[in-house]
Design a protein around this motif. Structure first.
Motif, PDB file in Angstrom:
ATOM      1  N   ALA A 110      38.795  40.184  35.601  1.00 16.02           N
ATOM      2  CA  ALA A 110      38.212  40.257  37.078  1.00 16.02           C
ATOM      3  C   ALA A 110      38.377  38.642  37.578  1.00 16.02           C
ATOM      4  O   ALA A 110      38.986  38.478  38.798  1.00 16.02           O
ATOM      5  CB  ALA A 110      36.968  40.686  37.434  1.00 16.02           C
ATOM      6  N   ALA A 111      37.661  37.687  36.772  1.00 16.09           N
ATOM      7  CA  ALA A 111      37.786  36.384  37.356  1.00 16.09           C
ATOM      8  C   ALA A 111      39.140  35.761  37.350  1.00 16.09           C
ATOM      9  O   ALA A 111      39.700  35.136  38.402  1.00 16.09           O
ATOM     10  CB  ALA A 111      37.078  35.441  36.360  1.00 16.09           C
ATOM     11  N   HIS A 112      40.284  36.132  36.378  1.00 20.30           N
ATOM     12  CA  HIS A 112      41.408  35.673  36.332  1.00 20.30           C
ATOM     13  C   HIS A 112      42.400  36.266  37.557  1.00 20.30           C
ATOM     14  O   HIS A 112      43.033  35.396  38.191  1.00 20.30           O
ATOM     15  CB  HIS A 112      42.019  36.207  34.953  1.00 20.30           C
ATOM     16  N   LYS A 280      41.737  48.822  36.562  1.00 23.65           N
ATOM     17  CA  LYS A 280      41.456  49.259  37.792  1.00 23.65           C
ATOM     18  C   LYS A 280      42.764  49.149  38.873  1.00 23.65           C
ATOM     19  O   LYS A 280      42.648  50.251  39.670  1.00 23.65           O
ATOM     20  CB  LYS A 280      40.113  48.192  38.304  1.00 23.65           C
ATOM     21  N   ALA A 281      43.752  48.107  38.611  1.00 27.77           N
ATOM     22  CA  ALA A 281      44.606  48.052  39.653  1.00 27.77           C
ATOM     23  C   ALA A 281      45.710  49.030  39.250  1.00 27.77           C
ATOM     24  O   ALA A 281      46.752  49.421  40.128  1.00 27.77           O
ATOM     25  CB  ALA A 281      45.264  46.889  39.522  1.00 27.77           C
ATOM     26  N   ILE A 283      45.029  52.339  38.203  1.00 26.26           N
ATOM     27  CA  ILE A 283      44.487  53.906  38.147  1.00 26.26           C
ATOM     28  C   ILE A 283      45.666  54.653  38.639  1.00 26.26           C
ATOM     29  O   ILE A 283      45.661  55.669  38.225  1.00 26.26           O
ATOM     30  CB  ILE A 283      43.461  53.977  38.949  1.00 26.26           C
ATOM     31  N   ALA A 284      46.107  54.581  39.886  1.00 26.80           N
ATOM     32  CA  ALA A 284      47.170  55.434  40.455  1.00 26.80           C
ATOM     33  C   ALA A 284      48.353  55.808  39.437  1.00 26.80           C
ATOM     34  O   ALA A 284      48.820  56.819  39.230  1.00 26.80           O
ATOM     35  CB  ALA A 284      47.615  55.232  41.760  1.00 26.80           C
ATOM     36  N   VAL A 285      48.896  54.736  38.909  1.00 26.69           N
ATOM     37  CA  VAL A 285      49.987  54.560  38.200  1.00 26.69           C
ATOM     38  C   VAL A 285      49.542  55.270  36.958  1.00 26.69           C
ATOM     39  O   VAL A 285      50.299  56.341  36.392  1.00 26.69           O
ATOM     40  CB  VAL A 285      50.441  53.307  37.591  1.00 26.69           C
ATOM     41  N   ASP A 286      48.648  55.182  36.244  1.00 26.09           N
ATOM     42  CA  ASP A 286      48.330  55.708  34.849  1.00 26.09           C
ATOM     43  C   ASP A 286      47.956  57.253  35.141  1.00 26.09           C
ATOM     44  O   ASP A 286      48.386  58.067  34.411  1.00 26.09           O
ATOM     45  CB  ASP A 286      46.881  55.112  34.441  1.00 26.09           C
ATOM     46  N   CYS A 287      47.201  57.445  36.238  1.00 27.02           N
ATOM     47  CA  CYS A 287      46.676  59.115  36.366  1.00 27.02           C
ATOM     48  C   CYS A 287      48.066  59.923  36.700  1.00 27.02           C
ATOM     49  O   CYS A 287      48.181  60.854  36.305  1.00 27.02           O
ATOM     50  CB  CYS A 287      45.817  59.273  37.644  1.00 27.02           C
ATOM     51  N   ASP A 486      35.122  48.902  40.770  1.00 32.32           N
ATOM     52  CA  ASP A 486      35.405  47.673  41.058  1.00 32.32           C
ATOM     53  C   ASP A 486      34.277  46.625  40.822  1.00 32.32           C
ATOM     54  O   ASP A 486      33.884  45.409  41.357  1.00 32.32           O
ATOM     55  CB  ASP A 486      35.238  47.423  42.997  1.00 32.32           C
ATOM     56  N   GLY A 487      33.234  47.177  39.919  1.00 31.10           N
ATOM     57  CA  GLY A 487      32.086  46.606  39.589  1.00 31.10           C
ATOM     58  C   GLY A 487      32.309  44.974  39.158  1.00 31.10           C
ATOM     59  O   GLY A 487      31.763  44.043  39.252  1.00 31.10           O
TER      60      GLY A 487
END
Length: 497
Positions: A110-112, A280-281, A283-287, A486-487
């Motif tokens: 997340a930091a990156h 997280k980024a 999710i839509a592609v993987d689903c 998004d945690g």
């Protein structure tokens, strides 16, 4: 903040004299076994390992530790730099089990993604200090009891379930961790006081606060409110609304005397699930890929993840044996990540060989990554075993495999909160039960499955039919829209604000 000897009222709440006495006594005996407290550690940062390659994370090591500065690939000494607090943070963790390390990786990711420089401080990495030796001793005991709980039903029901819930519930547990963490303060004494520190374990949070660091964020992973995770003087983050309510009100944490003071609202924040940015980024592609495999009737891909204590070997053998015909008929594929548990792999191997189940071994990290990448476009069949000596690879292989899998079979640990359909098998400790409750309530996982007959029944449905699978995927897509996952991003933003 008060020094440990003066800290007797967690968050202004009174605990009994007997609890205070036994807490101090327990800590005193523990420290007797740990040996003499280490001198202040003089830490510098080096660009070492896969965590640097993937997320540009610098690892903190002792300035005089020549061995720690050797690059394992080239054999050459790495150049170090001083810790720079400008637009950066420290991710503090312990390499105790896989969960705390996985959460630290999520923070690094997340930091990156936000352009924040991060330093990794792993208390277990300072091998020649009493800090690492004490944690290793505690880890060995935890792993032993975790494995025993899976073999001995009476021990699990009457001892381990209580130890992992009631023992850590009361405010005296927070006090105990505070007193114990004084032993870990040397790791923070020469760190800039103004750099944000994100603690993936309460020992890190307590030690940082005791050292006078004024920007400390404590990440709470458990959905069951336990005082064990509270580090007074830090900001706490949680992953779910029920955890927020429980920790905000210190529910059930009183020790003889009633709770008089709750956490202040500025001391606790509902961040969301601690998930890597890459997961997280996408999710839509993987689903979408999961649904396409379903329509093509490709083998259902099940990712089985071994926990840090290595307690699931026999359960994995049972799952593989039950799925044997499905595997042979190309209706199911098993991806079994054994982590770094060579001994547990030998147990599973004996069962696979006895049951006549073939498998492909993946133990070279570069080849493993190449294979996982190929899964995006190729049909994968059979049973695949992943076993890596490197700790980072052992943990992160699960993260990479998640994107290419349809279902993850896991105990309800830190993985309960990840955006992939999940089948929850029996917990290892009562505190994990609420992870399965969270997953089943928001629709991205099953209820906890505790017996073989129920497990087999659920597997049959998940392999032969599509309704539960589609429901889990639709729930993940919905959860993503309301920023449930998004945690990790939120924690980084909180630390930097």
């Amino acid at each position: 903040m008060k020094y440990t000897d003066d800290f007797v009222k967690p968050f202004g709440n009174r605990i009994s004299r007997s609890s205070l006495f036994f807490t101090r006594l327990t800590v005193k005996f523990s420290k007797m076994f740990f040996g003499k407290r280490s001198e202040p550690l003089d830490l510098v940062a080096i660009p070492k390992g896969e965590v640097y390659k993937n997320f540009n994370v610098l690892t903190l090591v002792c300035r005089d530790d020549e061995q720690a500065m050797i690059d394992p690939e080239t054999g050459k000494k790495l150049k170090y730099e001083e810790i720079n607090p400008k637009k950066s943070l420290i991710i503090g963790t312990i390499r105790m089990g896989f969960g705390h390390w996985r959460i630290a990786i999520a923070l690094a990711s997340a930091a990156h993604s936000l352009g924040i420089k991060s330093y990794l401080l792993d208390l277990m990495s300072f091998q020649n200090t009493s800090i690492a030796q004490s944690i290793k001793s505690l880890e060995n005991k935890y792993n032993l009891f975790s494995r025993l709980s899976q073999k001995w039903k009476w021990f699990n029901n009457h001892i381990w379930e209580n130890v992992t819930s009631k023992t850590s519930l009361g405010l005296d547990s927070s006090l105990q961790q505070r007193l114990l963490s004084d032993f870990f303060v040397p790791a923070f004494e020469k760190i800039p006081k103004n750099i944000p520190i994100v603690a993936a374990h309460p020992w890190v949070g307590h030690a940082a606060v005791l050292n006078g660091c004024d920007r400390v964020v404590s990440m709470i992973p458990d959905n069951l409110p336990l005082a064990f995770w509270l580090a007074e003087g830090s900001i706490h983050t949680v992953q779910s609304p029920s955890a927020y309510m429980g920790y905000r009100t210190l529910i059930n944490m009183e020790k003889k005397y009633p709770i008089q003071n709750c956490l202040k609202d500025e001391e606790i924040i509902l961040a969301g699930h601690y998930v890597d940015y890459e997961l997280k980024a996408n999710i839509a592609v993987d689903c979408k890929a999961r649904l396409q495999r379903m329509k093509k009737k490709e083998p259902r891909r099940f990712l089985l993840t071994m926990g840090g204590a290595g307690a699931q070997a026999l359960k994995f053998a049972d799952i593989a044996n039950y799925c044997k015909d499905y595997i042979n008929e190309s209706k199911a594929t098993l991806l079994i990540n054994m982590g770094d548990h060579e001994g547990r792999w030998q147990i599973l191997k004996e069962h696979l060989d006895k049951d006549g189940i073939g498998y492909t071994m993946h133990s070279d990290w570069k080849k493993t990554q190449k294979f996982i990448n190929s899964m995006a476009t190729e049909k994968i069949t059979g049973v695949h075993i992943f076993l890596h000596k490197d700790f980072y690879a052992a943990v992160y292989a699960t993260n990479l495999l998640m994107r290419q899998s349809d279902f993850m079979i896991t105990k309800p640990s830190e993985l309960s909160f990840y955006p992939i359909p999940k089948l929850f098998i029996q917990r290892v400790g009562r505190h994990e039960a609420w992870g399965a409750i969270r997953g089943s309530e928001i629709g991205d996982g099953t209820k906890e499955v505790t017996t073989p007959d129920i497990l087999h029944r659920v597997l049959k449905i998940l392999i032969e039919e599509d309704d539960l699978f589609k429901y889990n995927i639709n729930s993940i897509i919905h959860n993503d829209k309301i920023k449930t996952y998004d945690g990790a991003l939120e924690v980084v933003k909180i630390a930097m604000s």
